[in-house]
Scaffold this active site. Structure first.
Site, PDB file in Angstrom:
ATOM      1  N   HIS A   1       0.818  -1.216   0.000  1.00  0.00           N
ATOM      2  CA  HIS A   1       0.000   0.000   0.000  1.00  0.00           C
ATOM      3  C   HIS A   1       0.861   1.279   0.000  1.00  0.00           C
ATOM      4  O   HIS A   1       0.859   2.042  -0.950  1.00  0.00           O
ATOM      5  CB  HIS A   1      -0.892   0.039   1.246  1.00  0.00           C
ATOM      6  CG  HIS A   1      -1.773  -1.159   1.435  1.00  0.00           C
ATOM      7  ND1 HIS A   1      -2.866  -1.447   0.631  1.00  0.00           N
ATOM      8  CD2 HIS A   1      -1.731  -2.143   2.361  1.00  0.00           C
ATOM      9  CE1 HIS A   1      -3.442  -2.555   1.066  1.00  0.00           C
ATOM     10  NE2 HIS A   1      -2.792  -2.997   2.100  1.00  0.00           N
TER      11      HIS A   1
HETATM   12  O1  RIB Z   1      -5.346   0.019   4.602  1.00  0.00           O
HETATM   13  C1  RIB Z   1      -3.946  -0.004   4.421  1.00  0.00           C
HETATM   14  C2  RIB Z   1      -3.298   1.088   5.205  1.00  0.00           C
HETATM   15  O2  RIB Z   1      -3.573   0.899   6.599  1.00  0.00           O
HETATM   16  C3  RIB Z   1      -1.765   1.075   5.096  1.00  0.00           C
HETATM   17  O3  RIB Z   1      -1.285   2.378   5.241  1.00  0.00           O
HETATM   18  C4  RIB Z   1      -1.356   0.238   6.263  1.00  0.00           C
HETATM   19  O4  RIB Z   1      -0.032   0.541   6.711  1.00  0.00           O
HETATM   20  C5  RIB Z   1      -2.347   0.681   7.298  1.00  0.00           C
HETATM   21  O5  RIB Z   1      -1.888   1.907   7.855  1.00  0.00           O
END
Ligand code: RIB
Ligand code: CA
Length: 313
Positions: A243
């Site tokens: 992500h």
């Molecule tokens: O949903 C994914 C996000 O939530 C990413 O930034 C992960 O690190 C959590 O913070």
């Protein structure tokens, strides 16, 4: 060309760690003015610890790391140990940090930096709940016009939610903060699940990290070994979605990504859909566009960039 000045706001989190490593591996393009920790994946004490561990793993102990908000603006903290493990950085066996946590508050650092730097020369890169950013905007409304761009990981449209059926974790944890940020008027670029779920660390890609044979390459592979089990079990996907590194990769190579400039509003009133990013992808409303909402990524190009940069550390 001068390096782009950025502040990384983060809740490490294995994927945050990779995003930070990618930024610290790219000093010619990115000048990391500071890293601000926020409560999210794990409580603040751990995110502030983890951020420093990652800086030391990168060989950059001089990086300024600040601790910020320890809870959302209007809700109790929701964490994600079920994804990231008890420490938030489970997987590799990294040493406790020896570099200092800065004395100042992260929110003050964000405000002071934006006021001190020339207008529209600092990019904010939130990788967790938007609490610190929103708190800075509330405490100092004048900074909104001084922000060059906010490039954040959060939200979802076609991919819907990963913490509830309707919401992505970062936005769900602090929807009031997200509403403040999405309405602040600064240029916003969003890396939602719609795009991050296309940046999957397949087994082959993870082995490429491991065969770098460096402490960074091995640690990233170990982080992914741990982090991916959640998504494999939940989505049956071939590996973990990286992500947060999508934010850093966008800053380095924006043409890897594509999306639409649309209106994005945040659900803050309903318990059922709290934290939903209501993205007008099909432009069915007359609400003014306020965010570049990414929908696609050249995954091979993304991983080639990431691998090449990690190899530099
Ligand atoms: O949903 C994914 C996000 O939530 C990413 O930034 C992960 O690190 C959590 O913070
Ligand atoms: Ca994160």
């Amino acid at each position: 060309m001068a390096a782009r000045k950025i502040i990384i706001d983060t809740d490490p989190g294995q994927d945050d760690a990779v995003a930070i490593l990618l930024a610290l591996a790219s000093p010619a393009e990115l000048d990391v003015l500071g890293i601000t920790a926020v409560a999210g994946n794990v409580p603040l004490e751990l995110t502030a610890r983890n951020a420093r561990m990652v800086c030391e793993l990168a060989g950059k102990p001089e990086t300024l790391v600040f601790a910020g908000c320890d809870r959302p603006l209007a809700h109790d903290l929701v964490t994600a140990e079920h994804v990231h493990g008890k420490t938030g950085l489970d997987g590799p066996d990294l040493p406790e940090p020896t570099m200092p946590l800065q004395d100042g508050d992260a929110v003050d650092f964000i405000i002071d930096t934006l006021r001190a730097q020339p207008e529209k020369t600092v990019t904010l890169c939130p990788l967790g709940p938007l609490t610190n950013i929103a708190a800075a905007l509330q405490r100092a409304p004048d900074i909104a016009v001084r922000i060059q761009e906010i490039v954040l990981m959060g939200g979802a449209y076609f991919e819907v939610g990963n913490i509830t059926p309707a919401a992505e974790f970062n936005i769900y944890v602090d929807p009031e903060a997200a509403e403040i940020v999405f309405k602040c008027g600064a240029p916003i670029t969003v890396m939602p699940l719609d795009v991050t779920h296309k940046a999957l660390v397949t087994t082959a890609r993870n082995e490429t990290f491991r065969t770098l044979g460096t402490p960074v390459g091995i640690a990233v592979a170990q982080m992914t070994d741990f982090f991916e089990r959640f998504d494999r079990e939940k989505y049956g996907s071939d590996g973990a979605p990286l992500h947060d590194p999508c934010v850093t990769a966008y800053l380095l190579q924006p043409d890897l990504f594509s999306g639409r400039f649309i209106n994005v509003e945040i659900e803050t009133r309903s318990d059922l859909t709290r934290g939903m990013t209501v993205a007008d992808w099909w432009r069915v409303t007359d609400r003014a566009p306020n965010a570049m909402f990414m929908g696609d990524v050249d995954a091979d190009g993304f991983f080639a960039l990431l691998t090449e940069r990690l190899a530099r550390l």
